[in-house]
Design an enzyme around this catalytic site. Structure first.
Site, PDB file in Angstrom:
ATOM      1  N   ASP A 128       0.832  -1.201   0.000  1.00 25.79           N
ATOM      2  CA  ASP A 128       0.000   0.000   0.000  1.00 25.79           C
ATOM      3  C   ASP A 128       0.869   1.255   0.000  1.00 25.79           C
ATOM      4  O   ASP A 128       1.884   1.317   0.700  1.00 25.79           O
ATOM      5  CB  ASP A 128      -0.850  -0.033   1.286  1.00 25.79           C
ATOM      6  CG  ASP A 128      -1.880   1.072   1.347  1.00 25.79           C
ATOM      7  OD1 ASP A 128      -2.739   1.113   0.456  1.00 25.79           O
ATOM      8  OD2 ASP A 128      -1.818   1.899   2.283  1.00 25.79           O
ATOM      9  N   GLU A 144       1.535  -0.407  -5.167  1.00 26.30           N
ATOM     10  CA  GLU A 144       0.690   0.742  -5.492  1.00 26.30           C
ATOM     11  C   GLU A 144       1.589   1.973  -5.560  1.00 26.30           C
ATOM     12  O   GLU A 144       1.920   2.572  -4.529  1.00 26.30           O
ATOM     13  CB  GLU A 144      -0.387   0.942  -4.421  1.00 26.30           C
ATOM     14  CG  GLU A 144      -1.372   2.009  -4.829  1.00 26.30           C
ATOM     15  CD  GLU A 144      -2.107   2.677  -3.658  1.00 26.30           C
ATOM     16  OE1 GLU A 144      -3.121   3.334  -3.925  1.00 26.30           O
ATOM     17  OE2 GLU A 144      -1.673   2.565  -2.502  1.00 26.30           O
TER      18      GLU A 144
END
Ligand code: NOJ
Length: 551
Positions: A205, A247
């Protein structure tokens, strides 16, 4: 056409499916989906042809960012089940030939995490340096807040600590201090824990923020790439074929650095954010040129690295890399109401309503996504064409319960609708019109079409492995690209315009042979004549073609 190499670097050619157990299937009738429910539904995913599940956060959480605010990295939120349920799920997925990756949220914790609670209480806490504190922070002009609707600074003052702490996301998500070796060790321990329980890797993330220190120099600054190399090396020691999916929403030239250097020793898979945004511009204009250019600009990757191709995910459809005018064009085409837009940069919609439910356009979009040079990533519900519920706040509009049938709550849960964790979608894209059970019975449904597409995609590894180039289709509305690998060549054609097209395609370096249609129900071939071939495409039509020798 597959070779044994495709089994080694598995992420190179996977079919990834992202879901949140919370909204997938409620097995115990409490209104919230759970791990047991997901396990019960695993054959839906196996049948679709998924090869890798990506589970969104399922850890204990106060739920202020839908689980991306974690209070215990080593547990399962009790609403979703137990560690035992998790292991049973992983085992069942493996039995069905699927790998499992999970979210690794190491940029921040929840402010309710025991580390932060202790850190804010006293400067002498051993957890104080797990976070980033300042007496008088200067806002770094280069670092904006990620959620401008909720925050106006990346620093918040904590009354207890009597200092400011760093948070790139919500103020209830204090950033961890990755510059602190103890925190890095803790993160490795967390990754190691889940690898031990059988996961095959992590979706990492918020990678660029992970190492962003809000303009503070000194001890806190750490070369992001050296940290990612360490994390990857640690994973490789623990489990040789574990993969990271990153990401990293950055322009291509900065993005590629996250694959690592020639050794490809950082993140194996990176989402192709810049390309994805150009796809929407091309769709809005019904003109393939922005997409062709983006594909030409997409950096080639080494055998060990891969682009992750996606159309939608659980966040807003970000259009932050487009110019203001381009973004306005996409907004006008696909999200004209202010309520559909978010953060001034994106759309909080799913694809089918954006395309007004037009099956031709939807199939065009997914045919494109699955043929682009990378590993396709689906978001749950895309296989049946689910829509969003704009009555739900912010980004959660696209995270409604999975629609299994036309029963109560779309077959997601038995509970009274008022007790559902999140309301189902209603109307044209709601469960009465869009659900798995109906589509399984209908041979022409999106679900059955996508299942066939995925089967063909798995039989066509050239799309994932091959060198690609954009071909001259002689028509601005048509994207033609070729992927070639180990002697196999496939072409994909996509007509982004409403009107049918007759094109003459030029295929450099190839003079004769014929092209076999891979997706047509009737076997069709097209003969090449001096490297040229005449082809017809329906409005919003698509074709996948395999090159064969002369007939
Ligand atoms: C990116 C995730 O995709 C998003 O949903 C989340 O809110 C932020 N990171 C913060 O974890």
């Amino acid at each position: 056409m597959s070779s044994a190499r495709t089994a080694d670097l598995w992420w190179k050619n996977a079919i990834v499916y992202c879901l949140d157990a919370e909204t997938f299937y409620d097995s115990d009738g409490d209104g919230t989906g759970d791990l047991v429910g997901l396990t019960e539904k695993i054959d839906h995913l196996a049948g679709l042809g998924v090869t890798c599940l990506w589970l969104m956060p399922f850890f204990p959480t106060p739920g202020r960012d839908d689980g991306y605010d974690i209070t215990d990295y080593y547990g399962v939120d009790e609403r979703l089940g137990s560690l035992g349920d998790f292991v049973a799920l992983v085992r069942t997925a493996k039995d069905r030939g699927m790998r499992v990756i999970i979210d690794l949220v190491i940029n921040h914790t929840s402010d309710q995490h025991p580390w932060f609670k202790s850190a804010r209480r006293s400067p002498n806490s051993r957890f104080r340096d797990y976070y980033v504190w300042q007496d008088e922070p200067q806002d770094d002009p280069d670092t904006g807040v990620v959620f401008p609707d909720a925050e106006d600074s990346i620093w918040s003052y904590d009354d207890q600590a009597e200092q400011y702490y760093l948070h790139h996301f919500y103020s209830h998500q204090p950033d961890l201090n990755i510059g602190n070796p103890v925190v890095r060790e803790e993160m490795a321990k967390i990754a190691g824990f889940w690898l031990e329980l059988g996961v095959d890797g992590f979706r990492v993330d918020a990678v660029p923020y992970l190492l962003e220190t809000g303009g503070i120099d000194g001890d806190l600054r750490l070369d992001p790439h050296s940290y990612l190399k360490d994390l990857r090396a640690f994973m490789a020691r623990r489990r040789g074929d574990a993969a990271l999916l990153g990401e990293v929403n950055l322009p291509n030239d900065e993005l590629v650095a996250y694959f690592g250097d020639e050794q490809a020793d950082e993140i194996q898979m990176l989402f192709a954010f810049p390309l994805m945004q150009q796809i929407y511009l091309a769709f809005a204009r019904q003109d393939a040129r922005p997409l062709a250019e983006a594909l030409r600009d997409l950096p080639a990757v080494s055998d060990a690295s891969q682009w992750a191709m996606f159309l939608r995910n659980h966040d807003e459809l970000t259009l932050d890399k487009l110019s203001d005018d381009e973004r306005e064009e996409v907004f006008a085409a696909f999200g004209p109401d202010e309520d559909m837009q978010l953060f001034g940069r994106g759309l909080r919609r799913r694809l089918p309503p954006m395309l007004d439910g037009d099956q031709r356009r939807l199939r065009l979009a997914y045919s494109l996504m699955f043929s682009l040079p990378g590993t396709p990533v689906l978001f749950y519900g895309e296989e049946i064409g689910m829509g969003e519920n704009l009555d739900i706040d912010g980004r959660l509009s696209v995270r409604t319960p999975m629609q299994w049938s036309d029963d109560k709550n779309g077959g997601f849960s038995d509970v009274a609708p008022s007790r559902l964790r999140r309301p189902v979608t209603e109307g044209r894209f709601g469960p009465l019109a869009v659900n798995v059970a109906d589509q399984e019975r209908d041979p022409d449904s999106l679900l059955n079409w996508m299942q066939r597409l995925i089967r063909k995609r798995r039989e066509t590894p050239e799309f994932g492995w091959g060198a690609w180039d954009v071909l001259d289709a002689g028509d601005d509305a048509v994207l033609a690209h070729r992927c070639a690998w180990e002697g196999g060549t496939v072409l994909a054609l996509h007509n982004l315009a409403d009107a049918p097209r007759e094109i003459t395609l030029r295929i450099p370096q190839i003079d004769d042979g014929h092209l076999v249609d891979l997706l047509e129900t009737r076997s069709t071939t097209h003969r090449l004549d001096g490297g040229r071939v005449d082809l017809k495409l329906e409005g919003f039509g698509h074709r996948w073609l395999r090159l064969r020798g002369s007939v």
